[in-house]
Design a protein around this motif. Structure first.
Motif, mmCIF file in Angstrom:
data_model
loop_
_atom_site.group_PDB
_atom_site.id
_atom_site.type_symbol
_atom_site.label_atom_id
_atom_site.label_comp_id
_atom_site.label_asym_id
_atom_site.label_seq_id
_atom_site.Cartn_x
_atom_site.Cartn_y
_atom_site.Cartn_z
ATOM 1 N N GLN A 127 0.825 -1.210 0.000
ATOM 2 C CA GLN A 127 0.000 0.000 0.000
ATOM 3 C C GLN A 127 0.859 1.261 0.000
ATOM 4 O OE1 GLN A 127 -2.852 -0.017 3.198
ATOM 5 N NE2 GLN A 127 -4.327 -1.207 2.018
ATOM 6 N N LYS A 131 0.938 4.054 -3.043
ATOM 7 C CA LYS A 131 0.645 5.470 -2.763
ATOM 8 C C LYS A 131 1.785 6.364 -3.272
ATOM 9 C CE LYS A 131 -1.009 8.368 1.046
ATOM 10 N NZ LYS A 131 -1.286 8.413 2.506
ATOM 11 N N ARG A 250 -6.271 2.365 -8.667
ATOM 12 C CA ARG A 250 -6.231 3.786 -8.318
ATOM 13 C C ARG A 250 -6.218 4.685 -9.555
ATOM 14 N NH1 ARG A 250 -3.418 5.943 -3.273
ATOM 15 N NH2 ARG A 250 -3.807 4.410 -1.652
#
Length: 459
Positions: A127, A131, A250
């Motif tokens: 994660q 990001k 994303r």
């Protein structure tokens, strides 16, 4: 602080190296004796051979009076069980576990409680990396982007290029170029060495410049240092693991995303679970496949498989075939400096992202964000100022009068929703979020002490 690290792999070893130099008492547990011997040969720490979740092994490592357990083995289950044993038998105050499985992460709010699985903080490397890559996509041309104060301020690293408006000019010219935008250059690296930024410092081409500004002004400041790149629209991802899949999810609603996955079962799964991403089953280093899928029109090729060599080779091939940017995931941190800056534009290490997250929970004082920069050589820190003029070394004082450690600069102060770029006459108030840049991490203890209020401090 007495800290037990479970796991002597790349993350555990790098973390131990970071912490040993900061006057901590470190013990590392691992079942691989050769790994432990290699660590002990170069670092001043204790080692224990054994299974880290076994009570007797934890006891031998000093769990009875340890302040913190950090479990970073490759097994989620071993990490969580070690935290459980440390809590149940030794009442270890702080327990941190690296957790990689998406299944555990999805249910973290329900799982990680003292009465259930007593893990105080979980670190999810995939994660964190996802990001970080997303930020690089949002700011084309940046080498690194880190956020502070819930995204209100950002620290950005860029390389200065010929043609940048500020290249060949002193930093003091920034204000003339952008009278309505406040920014602060926190550090400059020239040919790998740090330079203290002064108003008279002239920016040269190829300088690596770290600047801080309100996030809404980042693009404007970047345009002063290099020709501003167009937004990335067409993205190609090599590797459909947790990072590749998470990144596609994303990006797919605002970008044209193609993903190449080698294993057919995984490719079929991703095709069914991603909304707009086009998934191909194949080899990302196959020039015929890249050509068929229009690699010459791709804005960013991002290789995130579990194989460093495969990532490097496919990214180099993609760049040679016309991809505008090539980014790679590198597990072995020693490779990062070797490959970045040539045909590969950006190399990122999951270990450094993990270390940054771990350090946030380890630092003393009210430090809410820590970012490892320049492959661990420097740090950016967000600390909250507490106390008053009688109990704090920073509250109520002008920045110019604060005795900062060598190589440390205060870049900005976030007060409520306001981002205040630091000047020598800026006064720090209680509850301000203070953003600092450290060129030399050995002074981190001195920074921590600055932000620890004391009933006995009287100026």
């Amino acid at each position: 602080m007495k800290i037990i690290i479970l796991g002597a792999g790349q993350v555990g070893g790098t973390l131990a190296e970071n912490l040993v130099g900061e006057k901590n008492e470190i013990t590392v547990i691992d079942s691989d004796q050769s790994r432990l011997r290699a660590l002990q040969d170069r670092l001043d720490l204790q080692v224990v051979v054994g299974v880290g979740s076994h009570p007797d092994v934890l006891k031998k490592a000093g769990a009875e009076d340890a302040d913190m357990l950090i479990a970073v083995t490759n097994s989620d289950e071993s990490n969580m069980l070690a935290c459980q044993v440390a809590y149940s038998l030794f009442k270890t105050p702080t327990k941190i576990a690296r957790v990689r499985s998406e299944q555990y992460i999805i249910y973290q709010e329900q799982l990680y409680k003292q009465q259930d699985i007593p893990v105080d903080h979980i670190i999810a490397p995939e994660q964190l990396v996802t990001k970080s890559i997303k930020r690089l996509i949002d700011y084309p041309g940046a080498l690194q982007v880190v956020e502070f104060a819930e995204g209100k301020a950002s620290l950005v690293a860029v390389k200065a290029y010929y043609g940048g408006l500020l290249v060949g000019h002193a930093l003091s010219a920034l204000k003339d170029h952008m009278p309505n935008v406040e920014t602060r250059v926190a550090a400059i690296y020239r040919r790998g060495r740090p330079i203290r930024p002064l108003g008279t410092t002239v920016i040269e081409a190829d300088d690596e410049v770290f600047f801080i500004a309100a996030t809404k002004h980042i693009r404007a400041v970047m345009s002063e240092l290099q020709k501003l790149e167009s937004s990335y629209k067409r993205i190609m991802i090599a590797g459909g693991g947790l990072i590749g899949a998470g990144l596609a999810k994303r990006l797919e609603h605002n970008h044209n995303v193609k993903l190449i996955e080698y294993h057919r079962d995984r490719a079929n799964y991703l095709s069914a679970h991603l909304d707009k991403t086009i998934v191909f089953c194949g080899d990302a280093s196959d020039p015929e496949l890249l050509s068929e899928e229009g690699i010459e029109r791709v804005d960013a090729f991002i290789a995130v498989t579990n194989d460093d060599e495969a990532n490097i080779m496919s990214a180099m091939l993609a760049k040679r075939m016309g991809a505008q940017k090539a980014m790679v995931l590198i597990q072995r941190s020693a490779y990062v400096d070797l490959v970045q800056g040539g045909e590969i534009d950006i190399a990122f290490s999951p270990q450094q992202a993990t270390i940054s997250a771990l350090l946030t929970h380890i630092r003393r004082g009210d430090i809410v964000n820590v970012y490892s920069l320049r492959r661990g050589a420097a740090e950016a820190i967000e600390a909250i100022a507490h106390g008053d003029e009688n109990t704090s070394k920073v509250v109520g004082r002008e920045i110019g009068s604060i005795k900062l450690p060598p190589g440390t600069t205060i870049g900005a102060v976030v007060r409520d929703d306001q981002v205040i770029i630091a000047h020598s006459d800026t006064v720090i108030e209680a509850n301000d979020h203070v953003i600092l840049f450290l060129v030399d991490k050995k002074y981190i203890n001195d920074v921590e002490k600055l932000f620890q209020p004391s009933a006995f401090f009287f100026g």
